[in-house]
Design a protein around this motif. Structure first.
Motif, short mmCIF file in Angstrom:
data_model
loop_
_atom_site.label_atom_id
_atom_site.label_comp_id
_atom_site.label_asym_id
_atom_site.label_seq_id
_atom_site.Cartn_x
_atom_site.Cartn_y
_atom_site.Cartn_z
N ALA A 206 -10.68 -1.02 2.37
CA ALA A 206 -9.38 -0.76 1.74
C ALA A 206 -9.63 -0.27 0.32
O ALA A 206 -10.59 -0.69 -0.33
N GLU A 207 -8.78 0.62 -0.13
CA GLU A 207 -8.65 0.94 -1.55
C GLU A 207 -7.26 0.51 -1.98
O GLU A 207 -6.33 0.41 -1.15
N TYR A 208 -7.08 0.26 -3.28
CA TYR A 208 -5.76 -0.22 -3.72
C TYR A 208 -5.48 0.15 -5.17
O TYR A 208 -4.55 -0.37 -5.77
N ASP A 209 -6.28 1.05 -5.75
CA ASP A 209 -6.00 1.46 -7.13
C ASP A 209 -4.91 2.52 -7.16
O ASP A 209 -4.85 3.42 -6.33
N ALA A 210 -4.06 2.38 -8.15
CA ALA A 210 -3.00 3.34 -8.41
C ALA A 210 -3.39 4.22 -9.60
O ALA A 210 -4.50 4.11 -10.12
N VAL A 211 -2.48 5.08 -10.03
CA VAL A 211 -2.78 6.07 -11.07
C VAL A 211 -1.82 5.88 -12.25
O VAL A 211 -0.60 5.83 -12.05
N PRO A 212 -2.32 5.77 -13.48
CA PRO A 212 -1.43 5.64 -14.63
C PRO A 212 -0.47 6.82 -14.72
O PRO A 212 -0.80 7.95 -14.35
N GLY A 213 0.72 6.54 -15.23
CA GLY A 213 1.68 7.61 -15.48
C GLY A 213 2.43 8.09 -14.26
O GLY A 213 3.08 9.13 -14.30
N ASN A 214 2.37 7.34 -13.16
CA ASN A 214 3.05 7.74 -11.93
C ASN A 214 3.95 6.64 -11.39
O ASN A 214 4.09 6.47 -10.18
N CYS A 215 4.54 5.89 -12.29
CA CYS A 215 5.41 4.78 -11.88
C CYS A 215 6.71 5.34 -11.31
O CYS A 215 7.55 5.87 -12.03
N GLN A 216 6.89 5.20 -10.02
CA GLN A 216 8.05 5.73 -9.33
C GLN A 216 8.59 4.68 -8.37
O GLN A 216 7.84 4.01 -7.67
N ALA A 217 9.90 4.52 -8.35
CA ALA A 217 10.53 3.60 -7.41
C ALA A 217 10.54 4.18 -6.01
O ALA A 217 10.44 5.40 -5.83
N ALA A 218 10.64 3.31 -5.02
CA ALA A 218 10.82 3.75 -3.64
C ALA A 218 12.29 4.14 -3.48
O ALA A 218 13.12 3.37 -3.01
N ALA B 148 3.55 3.52 -16.44
CA ALA B 148 2.79 2.51 -15.72
C ALA B 148 2.17 3.13 -14.46
O ALA B 148 2.34 4.32 -14.18
N GLY B 149 1.46 2.31 -13.71
CA GLY B 149 0.76 2.80 -12.54
C GLY B 149 1.68 3.09 -11.37
O GLY B 149 2.75 2.50 -11.23
N VAL C 90 8.31 13.11 -6.01
CA VAL C 90 8.78 13.16 -4.62
C VAL C 90 7.73 12.58 -3.67
O VAL C 90 8.02 11.69 -2.86
N MET C 91 6.50 13.07 -3.76
CA MET C 91 5.43 12.54 -2.90
C MET C 91 5.19 11.06 -3.19
O MET C 91 4.96 10.26 -2.28
N ASN C 92 5.25 10.69 -4.46
CA ASN C 92 5.04 9.28 -4.81
C ASN C 92 6.11 8.39 -4.19
O ASN C 92 5.82 7.31 -3.66
N ALA C 93 7.37 8.84 -4.25
CA ALA C 93 8.46 8.05 -3.67
C ALA C 93 8.33 7.95 -2.16
O ALA C 93 8.54 6.87 -1.57
N LEU C 94 7.97 9.04 -1.51
CA LEU C 94 7.84 9.03 -0.04
C LEU C 94 6.78 8.02 0.41
O LEU C 94 6.90 7.42 1.48
N GLY C 95 5.76 7.81 -0.42
CA GLY C 95 4.73 6.84 -0.08
C GLY C 95 5.22 5.40 -0.14
O GLY C 95 4.55 4.51 0.40
N GLY C 96 6.35 5.16 -0.81
CA GLY C 96 6.89 3.81 -0.90
C GLY C 96 8.09 3.57 -0.01
O GLY C 96 8.59 2.44 0.05
N LEU C 97 8.58 4.60 0.66
CA LEU C 97 9.72 4.46 1.57
C LEU C 97 9.19 4.17 2.97
O LEU C 97 8.57 5.02 3.61
N ALA C 98 9.40 2.95 3.43
CA ALA C 98 8.77 2.48 4.68
C ALA C 98 9.03 3.40 5.88
O ALA C 98 8.09 3.69 6.64
N PRO C 99 10.25 3.88 6.12
CA PRO C 99 10.44 4.75 7.29
C PRO C 99 9.61 6.03 7.23
O PRO C 99 9.31 6.62 8.27
N CYS C 100 9.24 6.45 6.02
CA CYS C 100 8.47 7.68 5.87
C CYS C 100 6.96 7.45 5.97
O CYS C 100 6.25 8.25 6.58
N ILE C 101 6.46 6.36 5.41
CA ILE C 101 5.02 6.14 5.35
C ILE C 101 4.49 5.33 6.53
O ILE C 101 3.32 5.46 6.91
#
Length: 534
Positions: A83-95, A109-110, A437-448
Motif C-alpha cells: 500500500a501507498e498512502y502519501d498525499a500531495v501538499p497543496g491539493n486539499c479538496q473535498a469529496a 494542505a495535503g 476535478v480529478m482530486n474530487a473524483l478520487g474521494g467520491l465513492a461511487p466514482c472511485i
C-alpha cells in the motif's frame, strides 16, 4: 491448476469486502497525510492487518511510517505487494462537485491526487481475499504486504530494498491507478519507469563575520554600518536561477527527462542587517538510466559549490532518493492481464455519472450524456499500450515516467498493473479541466470504488494463479534470471543504490497542532495571512 470455482470464490470474497474497502479508502483519503508524515494512515494499516492475523513490523527500514506485514500458511511461495498512502501538499479538496478544501483545512494542505488511498485498498483487497482462500482451502505460502510511505519522492522502496526486505520474495504485484494514456486497464510491457534521484542542498551562512572586511568598531557580526554577507537567501535564489539556466547544458537536447525543484526553507524570516542563515532546495531528477541521474547530480553539485562560494555560505548535500529503473517481466505481465480480462474493466454506474455531470455543470459546461473518458471502461492489451507509448518517445529511450515500484523488480519478478480511475471526457472546447476535478473524483465513492474493486479482483486472481500454478511462477522467475544475468547478484543485476539514512528529519510539510486547534497545516490558510496592509 487454478479452477474456475476458485476464481469465482475469490471474486465473491472481494465483492463481500467492498463495503469495508470503500469505507477504509475514505478514511485514508481524508487523512491525506504527505510524504514521511503519514502517521495516522500507517497506524490504520498496521492495526487493520494485525486484526487480520498478520505479523507486522512497524517502522520497517528505520522509517516511522513504513511497515512490513507477513502472514504464512505453511510451505509455498512468498508473494509481495504493498500500500501507498502519501498525499500531495497543496491539493486539499473535498469529496464534492465544487472546488473547496476539506472542512476546516487550508487549501494548501495535503490531498490525494493519484489517489494513493485507493491504490492501497485495491492491493489490500486482493491480499485479504487471497488470505481467506488460503485459510479455507489449505493453500500453502506466505503473503508479504508492505506499507510504502513517501512515494511522491520515491522514498521508501529504495530503503526497503537496500535493507533486504524484498530478498525473500518469489514475485511481486504493483498496482497503480491510471495516470496517463495509454497506461490504463493494462500491464506495463517493456518501457517501465525510469531512474530517479532526489537531492537536497542546504546552504548555511554560519560565519557572516568573515565576509570581506569590516571595521573593528562594531561589536556584532553584522554591522549596521557595513554591508552584510549575501547569505543563504542569495544562495538559494542563485541555485534556483543557475540550475534553470544550465539545465540544457547538463544533458543533451532530444532526451525525455525532467528536473524539478522545490524550495523547502528560505532565510529564517531574516530581513534586517543579519544575513539569512539557512536555506534548502530540493531537486528531483527523472531520467532513463542511473548513469544519466549521476551525471545530472554532478552538474548540480558544481552549481551548488559555485553558488556557496559566491554567497559566503557552505553547502551540504543530502539524499532523498536513489531509485533504480524498472525491469520488465513479460510472463507476469501476461498472467496478470489475463486476469484483468476475466474481471473486465471498471464500470461506472448511474450515481457516478450524475456526480460527473454535476461537476461539468458547475464548471459552466453543458453536462455530457457520457461524461467519463471512454478509456476508463476499456481494456488495452500490454503490447498495444507499449506500441502507443513508444510513439511519443525517442527510439533510444528505454524508460519513461517515475515510480519507485521499480525497486521490487530487481529482487523478484514484478508486474505493474494499471486500472482506470474516474476521469472526465475531453471538453468540447478543447480546454483542460482544473486539477481539483480529478482530486474530487478520487474521494467520491461511487466514482472511485469501481477501480478499487477491479484492482482487488485482478490482484487476488494473480496471487491465486501464482500459488496454484507452479509453472506460471517458474516462467516468471526464469525470465527474471535471464534479464538479470543470473538473478540477484547476476552480471546484469543492478544492486540497490541507497547508501543514506531515511531522510525523515527534514522539515517536510505536515499537519500540526497549535493553540489555534488541531489539524492546522504548516502553511497558514489564505484567510489567516491575507489581511490588507494598513
Amino acid at each position: 491448476m487454478t479452477t474456475q470455482t476458485q476464481r469465482d470464490a475469490l471474486t465473491r470474497r472481494v465483492e463481500a469486502l467492498m463495503p469495508k474497502l470503500s469505507e477504509w479508502n475514505q478514511t485514508i483519503w481524508h487523512y491525506a497525510e504527505t510524504a514521511w508524515r503519514e502517521y495516522r494512515s500507517a497506524r490504520f494499516y498496521v492495526d487493520l492487518l494485525r486484526e487480520h492475523g498478520f505479523e507486522v513490523e512497524e517502522g520497517s527500514g528505520g522509517m516511522p511510517t513504513a511497515f512490513c506485514a507477513t502472514w504464512s500458511n505453511g510451505e509455498g511461495p512468498t508473494l509481495g505487494g504493498y500500500a501507498e498512502y502519501d498525499a500531495v501538499p497543496g491539493n486539499c479538496q473535498a469529496a464534492d462537485v465544487v472546488k473547496r478544501p476539506r472542512d476546516n483545512l487550508s487549501p494548501w494542505a495535503g490531498g490525494h491526487t493519484d489517489p494513493h488511498s485507493a491504490l492501497g485498498m485495491g492491493s489490500l483487497g486482493g491480499f485479504l481475499a487471497m488470505q481467506a482462500m488460503m485459510k479455507e482451502q489449505g493453500i500453502g505460502g506466505k503473503l508479504k504486504f508492505f506499507g510504502e510511505p513517501a512515494e511522491k519522492v520515491r522514498g521508501s522502496k529504495p530503503i526497503h530494498a537496500a535493507r533486504g526486505y524484498y530478498d525473500d520474495l518469489d514475485a511481486a504485484i504493483s498496482f497503480h491507478p491510471f495516470y496517463m494514456l495509454p497506461l490504463c486497464n493494462t500491464t506495463r510491457w517493456d518501457t517501465h519507469c525510469g531512474a530517479a534521484y532526489g537531492v537536497i542542498y542546504t546552504f548555511l551562512c554560519d560565519s557572516p563575520e568573515t565576509w570581506m572586511t569590516r571595521g573593528s568598531h562594531s561589536p556584532i557580526a553584522a554591522s549596521h554600518a557595513s554591508a552584510r554577507a549575501p547569505g543563504a537567501n542569495d544562495a538559494v535564489t542563485q541555485m534556483y536561477t543557475n540550475a534553470k539556466a544550465l539545465r540544457e547544458h547538463v544533458l543533451a537536447s532530444g532526451l525525455n527527462w525532467s528536473m524539478n525543484e522545490a524550495i523547502l526553507n528560505a532565510g529564517q524570516a531574516t530581513a534586517d542587517n543579519l544575513a539569512a542563515q539557512m536555506s534548502q532546495i530540493q531537486y528531483f531528477i527523472r531520467v532513463s538510466s542511473v548513469e544519466q541521474a549521476e551525471h545530472v547530480v554532478r552538474g548540480l553539485d558544481h552549481i551548488a559549490e559555485s553558488v556557496a562560494k559566491l554567497t559566503h555560505c557552505r553547502v551540504e548535500r543530502h539524499w532523498v532518493a536513489k531509485s533504480r529503473p524498472g525491469l520488465p517481466n513479460h510472463a507476469l505481465a501476461e498472467l496478470t492481464y489475463a486476469n484483468l480480462e476475466r474481471v473486465g474493466a471498471p464500470r461506472l454506474g448511474d450515481e457516478a455519472i450524475e456526480l460527473a455531470r454535476r461537476i461539468q455543470a458547475n464548471l459552466g459546461m453543458a453536462p455530457m450524456e457520457k461524461p467519463f473518458l471512454a478509456d476508463i471502461e476499456t481494456l488495452r492489451k500490454p503490447q498495444d499500450a507499449e506500441r502507443e507509448l513508444r510513439q511519443i518517445l525517442p527510439p533510444n529511450q528505454t524508460h519513461f515516467t517515475s515510480d519507485d515500484y521499480t525497486e521490487y523488480s530487481w529482487h523478484a519478478p514484478t508486474v505493474r498493473l494499471y486500472i482506470g480511475r474516474p476521469a472526465l471526457a475531453p471538453r468540447d472546447d478543447g480546454g483542460a479541466y482544473p486539477d481539483w476535478v480529478m482530486n474530487a473524483l478520487g474521494g467520491l465513492a461511487p466514482c472511485i470504488d469501481p477501480m478499487i474493486e477491479t484492482a482487488a479482483k485482478t490482484v487476488g486472481l494473480t496471487l491465486l494463479d501464482l500459488f496454484q500454478q507452479p509453472e506460471a511462477l517458474s516462467a516468471a522467475q526464469a525470465e527474471f534470471e535471464r534479464r538479470t544475468g543470473g538473478g540477484i547478484g547476476g552480471d546484469q543485476w543492478l544492486a540497490p543504490l541507497c547508501d543514506y539514512e531515511p531522510p525523515i528529519h527534514f522539515r517536510w510539510p505536515e499537519y500540526i497542532t497549535t493553540p489555534r486547534g488541531e489539524n492546522d497545516w504548516v502553511i497558514p490558510a489564505p484567510n489567516e495571512c491575507s489581511q490588507a496592509p494598513r
